[in-house]
Enzyme design. Structure first.
Site, mmCIF file in Angstrom:
data_model
loop_
_atom_site.group_PDB
_atom_site.id
_atom_site.type_symbol
_atom_site.label_atom_id
_atom_site.label_comp_id
_atom_site.label_asym_id
_atom_site.label_seq_id
_atom_site.Cartn_x
_atom_site.Cartn_y
_atom_site.Cartn_z
ATOM 1 N N LYS A 26 0.803 -9.388 -1.463
ATOM 2 C CA LYS A 26 -0.356 -9.468 -2.358
ATOM 3 C C LYS A 26 -0.196 -8.182 -3.264
ATOM 4 C CE LYS A 26 -5.495 -9.455 -2.385
ATOM 5 N NZ LYS A 26 -5.043 -7.955 -3.184
ATOM 6 N N LYS A 60 0.978 -1.226 0.224
ATOM 7 C CA LYS A 60 0.051 -0.124 -0.052
ATOM 8 C C LYS A 60 0.630 1.277 -0.012
ATOM 9 C CE LYS A 60 -3.909 -2.074 0.435
ATOM 10 N NZ LYS A 60 -5.233 -1.758 -0.508
HETATM 11 C C1 CAP Z 1 -7.516 -4.298 1.361
HETATM 12 C C2 CAP Z 1 -7.721 -4.507 -0.041
HETATM 13 C C3 CAP Z 1 -8.482 -5.552 -0.582
HETATM 14 C C4 CAP Z 1 -10.040 -5.385 0.070
HETATM 15 C C5 CAP Z 1 -10.812 -6.389 -0.708
HETATM 16 C C6 CAP Z 1 -8.236 -2.736 -0.521
HETATM 17 O O1 CAP Z 1 -6.633 -3.360 1.933
HETATM 18 O O2 CAP Z 1 -6.219 -4.428 -0.657
HETATM 19 O O3 CAP Z 1 -8.685 -5.105 -1.771
HETATM 20 O O4 CAP Z 1 -9.892 -5.810 1.125
HETATM 21 O O5 CAP Z 1 -12.258 -6.445 -0.121
HETATM 22 O O6 CAP Z 1 -7.878 -2.573 -1.724
HETATM 23 O O7 CAP Z 1 -9.059 -2.361 0.255
HETATM 24 P P1 CAP Z 1 -6.354 -2.891 3.421
HETATM 25 P P2 CAP Z 1 -12.844 -7.682 0.159
HETATM 26 O O8 CAP Z 1 -6.039 -4.066 4.182
HETATM 27 O O9 CAP Z 1 -5.461 -1.850 3.381
HETATM 28 O O10 CAP Z 1 -7.949 -2.420 3.865
HETATM 29 O O11 CAP Z 1 -11.690 -8.592 0.922
HETATM 30 O O12 CAP Z 1 -14.006 -7.559 1.019
HETATM 31 O O13 CAP Z 1 -13.111 -8.379 -1.145
HETATM 32 MG MG MG Z 2 -7.179 -4.206 -2.641
#
Ligand code: CAP
Ligand code: MG
Length: 431
Positions: free
Chosen positions: A179, A153
């Site tokens: 990831k 991130k």
């Molecule tokens: C999480 C994340 C995932 C979401 C997907 C994001 O980041 O990388 O894509 O969790 O949602 O882009 O938001 P954080 P879900 O850990 O920084 O929040 O798992 O509900 O499909």
């Molecule tokens: Mg994501």
């Protein structure tokens, strides 16, 4: 005047489904001025053999192929579909029937596909996952605890080398997986090949220093032939996983890729970006439970399933129902949420819990899932006051605390990383 429509012929509340019928549970609301029976008939008709009017030429076979709305309880409807309607091993074709035109009919005000029971004959058309949860654990050398991973991130914008540096910190903090984010594929600032090359070098270093198996979910999402090319590159560099944005790629592409990756020995992490476009409205669309079911049948190895406590929508009962669909050998029905499903030899799939998590929420998430999960904490490690590696350590300490039956506060007394994480986030539930 001759009768114009024949929808009522698709409703028979005394019908007993045959062993081979595929059963679908819908939530439905008829439009103003239409009875439930008339609306239910339209759902069964349009999703099987029917059309809007009576026909002049109707071969006798038609009667055997038509679906039957056989149970109505309040706004919940069950429809039985004869196996002859479906092509073996073609999930896209199934969805064109049970999740196709019916959502747009004027004969329904709202319609939601909640779940389906696939009979053995239907499941036989698919191989399911190559590795079950046990196979993945073996692959990663992790016996009991949840597997852990983080998305680099901010989402996108890092160069390949910056990305790999953060990945390295993540592994060194004790995590199993690094990831890619769902919208990172191969942009100018971070080409796929370059990322793969530098990540491979960093993985080797992290594995050597930690003595642990380290892996990554490389997002290969693209046009299908390009996905195959990227999967080959990943396998050639000695990795065991790829990632696909399964909803946007589509059922057929996922099916092609699970088959292709089977030959390469690659497991598949399924990201569900866009699922909320059809599963968020509780009265219309299709549930996440059912999407998860189709993905198990198609053979992915992990899929995002929600957190209930993090930043994205999804209730605890829903999350638990999805986990049941992915992890059980026999999924037991839960009223208005999921149907019974016998999985036979079809292997299990890891639920991946992700979105707005941090070390302080680990006990809540593990309370829902137990240990059989992939825990993805991203912002919640990179935002640690001491950085990514410390954030990953804090998470591993939180996991250890839960497994040892300790509170996070107790554990934090002797673990600085966890202490600092709790100092920043406490048990904050993000929105
Ligand atoms: C999480 C994340 C995932 C979401 C997907 C994001 O980041 O990388 O894509 O969790 O949602 O882009 O938001 P954080 P879900 O850990 O920084 O929040 O798992 O509900 O499909
Ligand atoms: Mg994501």
């Amino acid at each position: 005047m001759a009768k114009i429509d024949w929808y009522n012929q698709f409703v028979d509340l005394r019908y007993k489904p045959a062993k081979d019928d595929l059963i679908v549970l819908f939530y439905f609301e008829p439009p103003a001025g239409m009875s439930k029976k008339e609306s239910a008939g339209r759902i069964a008709s349009e999703s099987s053999t029917g059309t809007w009017t009576t026909l002049t030429n109707l071969p006798p076979r038609m009667n055997k192929l038509k679906a039957t709305a056989f149970q109505m309880k309040g706004n919940y409807l069950k429809v039985a579909y004869p196996m002859g309607l479906w092509e073996k091993g073609n999930m896209a074709q199934l969805l064109s029937g049970i999740a196709g035109n019916i959502f747009g009919m004027k004969g329904v005000k709202n319609l939601r596909l909640i779940d389906a029971t696939f009979p053995k004959t239907y499941l036989n058309g698919f191989k399911g996952p190559q590795y079950g949860m046990g196979g993945i654990r073996k692959m990663m050398g992790v016996k009991k605890r949840p597997l852990t991973g983080a998305v680099v991130k901010p989402k996108i914008g890092f160069s390949a080398s910056e990305h790999a540096q953060i990945g390295y910190q993540t592994w060194m903090g004790g995590f199993d997986f690094v990831k890619d984010d769902e919208n990172l594929t191969s942009q100018k600032f971070n080409r796929f090949e370059e990322r793969l090359r530098i990540m491979t070098r960093m993985r080797d270093k992290a594995e050597k220093l930690t003595g642990e198996k380290k892996s990554a979910f490389f997002n290969i999402t693209a046009e299908t032939e390009e996905m195959k090319r990227r999967a080959n590159l990943v396998a050639d560099a000695g990795w065991n996983y790829v990632m696909i944005d399964v909803v946007v790629s589509g059922t057929a592409a996922v099916q092609t890729m699970t088959e292709y990756c089977r030959d390469l020995g690659l497991a598949i992490h399924a990201h569900r970006a866009m699922h909320a476009a059809f599963d968020r409205n509780p009265k219309h669309g299709m549930t996440m439970q059912f999407l998860a079911k189709t993905m198990r049948v198609l053979g992915v190895n992990n899929i995002h399933t929600g957190t209930a406590v993090g930043k994205l929508v999804g209730t605890k009962p829903e999350v638990m129902a999805i986990a049941d669909i992915l992890r059980e050998k026999k999924t037991k029905a839960k009223k208005d949420l999921i149907l019974d499903q016998e999985w036979g030899n079809m292997k299990t799939v890891f639920p991946a819990s992700s979105g707005g998590l941090h070390p302080g929420l680990v006990p809540d998430v593990m309370d829902i899932y137990g240990n059989e999960m992939i825990l993805l904490i991203s912002g919640g490690i990179h935002g640690h006051p001491k950085g990514t590696c410390a954030g990953a350590k804090a998470t591993m300490q939180a996991v250890e605390a839960v497994m040892e039956g300790e509170t996070l506060q107790e554990k934090a007394k002797n673990n600085m990383e966890l202490k600092e994480a709790l100092g920043k986030w406490g048990r904050h539930k993000p929105k």
